[in-house]
Design a protein around this motif. Structure first.
Motif, PDB file in Angstrom:
ATOM      1  N   TYR A  98      42.764  46.599  30.334  1.00 27.25           N
ATOM      2  CA  TYR A  98      42.640  47.766  30.794  1.00 27.25           C
ATOM      3  C   TYR A  98      42.144  47.505  32.468  1.00 27.25           C
ATOM      4  CZ  TYR A  98      41.188  52.430  32.365  1.00 27.25           C
ATOM      5  OH  TYR A  98      41.243  53.625  33.374  1.00 27.25           O
ATOM      6  N   TYR A  99      41.241  46.942  32.455  1.00 26.76           N
ATOM      7  CA  TYR A  99      40.851  46.492  33.871  1.00 26.76           C
ATOM      8  C   TYR A  99      41.997  45.505  34.550  1.00 26.76           C
ATOM      9  CZ  TYR A  99      37.215  49.340  33.082  1.00 26.76           C
ATOM     10  OH  TYR A  99      36.194  50.607  32.661  1.00 26.76           O
ATOM     11  N   GLU A 100      42.875  45.132  33.983  1.00 28.37           N
ATOM     12  CA  GLU A 100      43.949  44.240  34.668  1.00 28.37           C
ATOM     13  C   GLU A 100      43.432  43.015  35.185  1.00 28.37           C
ATOM     14  OE1 GLU A 100      46.194  46.803  37.353  1.00 28.37           O
ATOM     15  OE2 GLU A 100      46.814  47.874  35.497  1.00 28.37           O
ATOM     16  N   VAL A 101      42.353  42.423  34.186  1.00 29.67           N
ATOM     17  CA  VAL A 101      41.825  41.173  34.772  1.00 29.67           C
ATOM     18  C   VAL A 101      42.370  40.261  33.627  1.00 29.67           C
ATOM     19  CG1 VAL A 101      39.728  39.845  35.208  1.00 29.67           C
ATOM     20  CG2 VAL A 101      39.815  42.121  35.880  1.00 29.67           C
ATOM     21  N   GLU A 102      42.738  39.077  33.994  1.00 28.32           N
ATOM     22  CA  GLU A 102      43.395  37.987  33.289  1.00 28.32           C
ATOM     23  C   GLU A 102      42.696  36.537  33.371  1.00 28.32           C
ATOM     24  OE1 GLU A 102      47.715  37.342  33.474  1.00 28.32           O
ATOM     25  OE2 GLU A 102      47.789  39.779  33.573  1.00 28.32           O
ATOM     26  N   LEU A 103      42.664  35.884  32.526  1.00 25.25           N
ATOM     27  CA  LEU A 103      42.186  34.536  32.700  1.00 25.25           C
ATOM     28  C   LEU A 103      43.152  33.460  33.380  1.00 25.25           C
ATOM     29  CD1 LEU A 103      40.606  33.427  29.223  1.00 25.25           C
ATOM     30  CD2 LEU A 103      39.270  33.880  31.144  1.00 25.25           C
ATOM     31  N   GLY A 104      42.716  32.444  34.026  1.00 26.30           N
ATOM     32  CA  GLY A 104      43.596  31.675  34.563  1.00 26.30           C
ATOM     33  C   GLY A 104      44.064  31.992  35.808  1.00 26.30           C
ATOM     34  N   LYS A 105      43.383  32.929  36.653  1.00 24.43           N
ATOM     35  CA  LYS A 105      43.760  33.234  38.012  1.00 24.43           C
ATOM     36  C   LYS A 105      42.984  33.215  38.831  1.00 24.43           C
ATOM     37  CE  LYS A 105      47.558  36.521  36.622  1.00 24.43           C
ATOM     38  NZ  LYS A 105      47.909  37.956  36.727  1.00 24.43           N
ATOM     39  N   THR A 106      43.057  32.835  40.047  1.00 24.11           N
ATOM     40  CA  THR A 106      41.837  32.894  40.910  1.00 24.11           C
ATOM     41  C   THR A 106      42.039  34.071  41.792  1.00 24.11           C
ATOM     42  OG1 THR A 106      43.562  31.890  42.430  1.00 24.11           O
ATOM     43  CG2 THR A 106      42.060  30.482  41.472  1.00 24.11           C
ATOM     44  N   GLU A 107      42.978  35.070  41.449  1.00 20.49           N
ATOM     45  CA  GLU A 107      43.137  36.258  42.443  1.00 20.49           C
ATOM     46  C   GLU A 107      43.944  37.470  41.474  1.00 20.49           C
ATOM     47  OE1 GLU A 107      44.642  37.934  46.543  1.00 20.49           O
ATOM     48  OE2 GLU A 107      44.925  35.711  46.073  1.00 20.49           O
ATOM     49  N   GLN A 108      43.456  38.353  41.347  1.00 21.30           N
ATOM     50  CA  GLN A 108      44.101  39.552  40.287  1.00 21.30           C
ATOM     51  C   GLN A 108      44.677  40.503  41.160  1.00 21.30           C
ATOM     52  OE1 GLN A 108      43.725  38.959  37.074  1.00 21.30           O
ATOM     53  NE2 GLN A 108      41.575  37.516  37.143  1.00 21.30           N
ATOM     54  N   HIS A 109      45.961  40.492  40.881  1.00 21.66           N
ATOM     55  CA  HIS A 109      46.919  41.567  41.477  1.00 21.66           C
ATOM     56  C   HIS A 109      47.009  42.818  40.460  1.00 21.66           C
ATOM     57  CE1 HIS A 109      47.777  38.477  44.695  1.00 21.66           C
ATOM     58  NE2 HIS A 109      47.939  37.588  43.466  1.00 21.66           N
ATOM     59  N   LYS A 110      46.292  43.786  40.646  1.00 23.18           N
ATOM     60  CA  LYS A 110      46.324  45.140  40.117  1.00 23.18           C
ATOM     61  C   LYS A 110      47.279  45.876  40.224  1.00 23.18           C
ATOM     62  CE  LYS A 110      41.165  44.514  38.887  1.00 23.18           C
ATOM     63  NZ  LYS A 110      40.280  45.335  38.814  1.00 23.18           N
ATOM     64  N   ARG A 111      47.755  46.403  39.315  1.00 27.09           N
ATOM     65  CA  ARG A 111      48.574  47.532  39.546  1.00 27.09           C
ATOM     66  C   ARG A 111      47.864  48.712  39.693  1.00 27.09           C
ATOM     67  NH1 ARG A 111      51.211  49.141  35.062  1.00 27.09           N
ATOM     68  NH2 ARG A 111      50.150  47.546  33.834  1.00 27.09           N
ATOM     69  N   HIS A 112      46.673  48.796  39.196  1.00 28.81           N
ATOM     70  CA  HIS A 112      45.888  50.089  39.527  1.00 28.81           C
ATOM     71  C   HIS A 112      44.676  49.498  40.311  1.00 28.81           C
ATOM     72  CE1 HIS A 112      47.953  52.476  37.125  1.00 28.81           C
ATOM     73  NE2 HIS A 112      48.130  51.537  36.198  1.00 28.81           N
ATOM     74  N   PRO A 113      44.390  49.432  41.634  1.00 33.89           N
ATOM     75  CA  PRO A 113      43.248  48.700  42.375  1.00 33.89           C
ATOM     76  C   PRO A 113      42.127  49.571  42.269  1.00 33.89           C
ATOM     77  CG  PRO A 113      45.179  49.001  43.711  1.00 33.89           C
ATOM     78  CD  PRO A 113      45.308  49.692  42.308  1.00 33.89           C
ATOM     79  N   GLU A 114      42.181  50.823  41.389  1.00 35.46           N
ATOM     80  CA  GLU A 114      40.969  51.625  41.443  1.00 35.46           C
ATOM     81  C   GLU A 114      40.115  51.262  40.268  1.00 35.46           C
ATOM     82  OE1 GLU A 114      43.900  52.808  41.104  1.00 35.46           O
ATOM     83  OE2 GLU A 114      44.146  53.745  39.050  1.00 35.46           O
ATOM     84  N   ARG A 115      40.881  50.504  39.281  1.00 32.33           N
ATOM     85  CA  ARG A 115      40.117  50.131  38.237  1.00 32.33           C
ATOM     86  C   ARG A 115      39.030  49.059  38.623  1.00 32.33           C
ATOM     87  NH1 ARG A 115      44.924  50.589  33.560  1.00 32.33           N
ATOM     88  NH2 ARG A 115      45.186  52.780  34.136  1.00 32.33           N
TER      89      ARG A 115
END
Lengths: 285, 218
Positions: free
Chosen positions: A244-261
């Motif tokens: 839901y919060y659009e955070v994934e493992l294995g990334k150094t930066e999260q590109h969120k579709r919903h930045p307000e989350r």
């Protein structure tokens, strides 16, 4: 543990990184801490002391940064964002109270503490945990110096006589060691509870169910700010929250579709790949 | 010398070597007879070596240890119970199959049989004394692993007995013998295996057990 295992761990990490997943792990224990729910009561810290045989070091040693709190609540009194926005004058901020940040070991998947250990006392388990083997540790403290979160604690003294004087030693948890002088220690995600749950699941011939056991901090949190579970189980509460919060493992930066989350991981830009997702505090301005 | 010539040289030498071998056999024929005699009488075999092979899908761990005799409140004769009366280990150590520890049976379990069996023996009289005082005999621990080790009997029994195709539960003592030695040959149990990390790790390697440090270290 050997050089071979270390290299295998590293290649497994690389593979997971490239293929976007950690599928050859058995579990991937992870946590969500909602900072908006956290009231800074320190119950998690106390629970951790009780569960994990943490020594109480005393005021003087605490002042010398020798405390053994695997779970600590960091307090922040300043609100620089609000000051900058002109919504808050300097000196006024305390009416909004402190911000609290519960910090326990982030169980990084690319842990900075692991490659610097000269004796491989810290390594990654197939459960995605960053393990510390007390018997193997020689107390070089390289891991602690390399941890960007400062979440490794060193036993500068033998505490078991002063911390648990005679009848109090009966309260010690028999499921894990009482560490002695010269050994590094840190949050284990209550591995003794994980182990017990896995033993029980194996006895009944099934997999560990979500919510079957809790870590001590999670169990004690009065506002349920802490959620713990297996990220590899797509139905677990933790993995639903990570999705839901659009955070994934294995990334150094999260590109969120919903930045307000409001989910984020602390210092993920260092490529430590931590397993704890923090939910930002919502400010009432 | 070409390659083919050297090959021929080797061929020429070979019969002589065979003759020498035959000579050695000729001198040692009586050794063969002794060996055959030994095979004919199974009593001469080392019991551990032979019986351990009865556990399918398992490589028994190697290693020995000369543990001290631990004096117990009652000199419990394991040999009588296991060898003579053929009682399964898990009849008394009933927790082994479902918990980390094998456990010592409650005195009521002893009395279950010994209220009628062998009541005139001095050891049983001692047992009855404890029973009437409502006290368990203060048994001493013989096999102990350090506090930093997480060991479960349950998982080992599942691997070697219950989930082991071709394994008869009646033969469980051969699995117990991996770490406890042939208790059927002892009276009071004695530690005869080292039970140290090398012993565990070698067995885990041979039997494809887990290698993760945190499986055992806690």
């Amino acid at each position: 543990m050997s050089l071979k295992n270390l290299l295998e761990n590293w290649s497994r990490y690389r593979r997971g990184h490239e293929q976007g997943g950690y599928h050859d792990y058995e579990h991937m224990w992870a946590m969500v801490i909602d900072l908006d729910k956290c009231i800074g009561c320190n119950a998690c810290s106390v629970a951790c002391y009780a569960e994990n045989n943490l020594a109480v070091v005393g005021e003087e040693r605490f002042a010398r940064n020798q405390a053994m709190h695997w779970m600590r609540i960091e307090r922040y009194w300043d609100e620089p964002d609000l000051e900058r926005a002109g919504k808050l004058e300097h000196g006024e901020y305390q009416q909004y109270g402190a911000s609290f940040l519960p910090m326990n070991c982030q169980q990084c998947n690319a842990a900075t503490c692991e490659p610097v250990c000269p004796v491989a006392a810290t390594y990654h388990t197939p459960d995605g945990l960053n393990a510390q083997v007390y018997n193997r540790c020689i107390g070089s403290r390289y891991c602690s110096n390399n941890c960007p979160y400062r979440l490794r604690f060193f036993n500068f003294w033998s505490y078991y006589e002063t911390s648990w004087p005679k009848p109090l030693d009966m309260q010690l948890n028999p499921d894990l060691t009482v560490r002695d002088k010269g050994v590094m220690e840190k949050c284990t995600f209550c591995v003794q509870r994980i182990r017990a749950a896995k033993d029980k699941a194996a006895r009944e011939g099934r997999k560990v169910r979500d919510g079957e056991f809790q870590t001590a901090c999670q169990q004690t949190c009065p506002t349920t700010a802490i959620v713990f579970g297996d990220l590899l189980d797509p139905e677990s509460q933790v993995s639903r929250m990570w999705r839901y919060y659009e955070v994934e493992l294995g990334k150094t930066e999260q590109h969120k579709r919903h930045p307000e989350r409001r989910g984020y991981r602390i210092m993920e830009e260092l490529n430590t790949d931590p397993c704890i997702l923090f939910l930002e505090r919502v400010r009432e301005v | 010398m070409s390659a083919s010539e050297s090959f021929l040289m080797e061929q020429r030498h070979r019969p002589r070597q065979c003759e020498a071998g035959r000579g050695a056999w000729g001198r040692g024929w009586w050794a063969l007879v002794v060996l055959l005699c030994a095979l004919a009488f199974p009593a001469v075999w080392s019991p551990a070596a032979v019986r351990a092979a009865e556990v399918p899908n398992a490589v028994p761990p190697e290693g020995s240890y000369d543990g001290k005799h631990v004096p117990q409140p009652i000199e419990f004769p394991h040999d009588v119970h296991v060898k003579v009366n053929q009682i399964n280990c898990m009849y008394c150590h009933t927790y082994a199959r479902r918990s980390p520890v094998a456990g010592i049976p409650p005195t009521s379990k002893c009395m279950g049989c010994h209220s009628v069996i062998a009541t005139d023996k001095p050891r049983i009289k001692k047992l009855v004394e404890y029973w009437e005082k409502n006290q368990p005999p203060p048994w001493k621990k013989v096999h102990d692993v350090p506090d930093f080790v997480h060991f479960t009997h349950e998982k080992h029994l599942r691997r070697f007995v219950f989930n082991n195709p071709g394994m008869d539960v009646a033969d469980v003592k051969e699995v117990c013998a991996f770490c406890h030695g042939q208790v059927a040959e002892m009276t009071v149990a004695r530690k005869v295996k080292p039970l140290n990390m090398g012993f565990c790790v070698r067995c885990h390697e041979a039997n494809d057990g887990p290698h993760d440090c945190w499986k055992c270290h806690k």
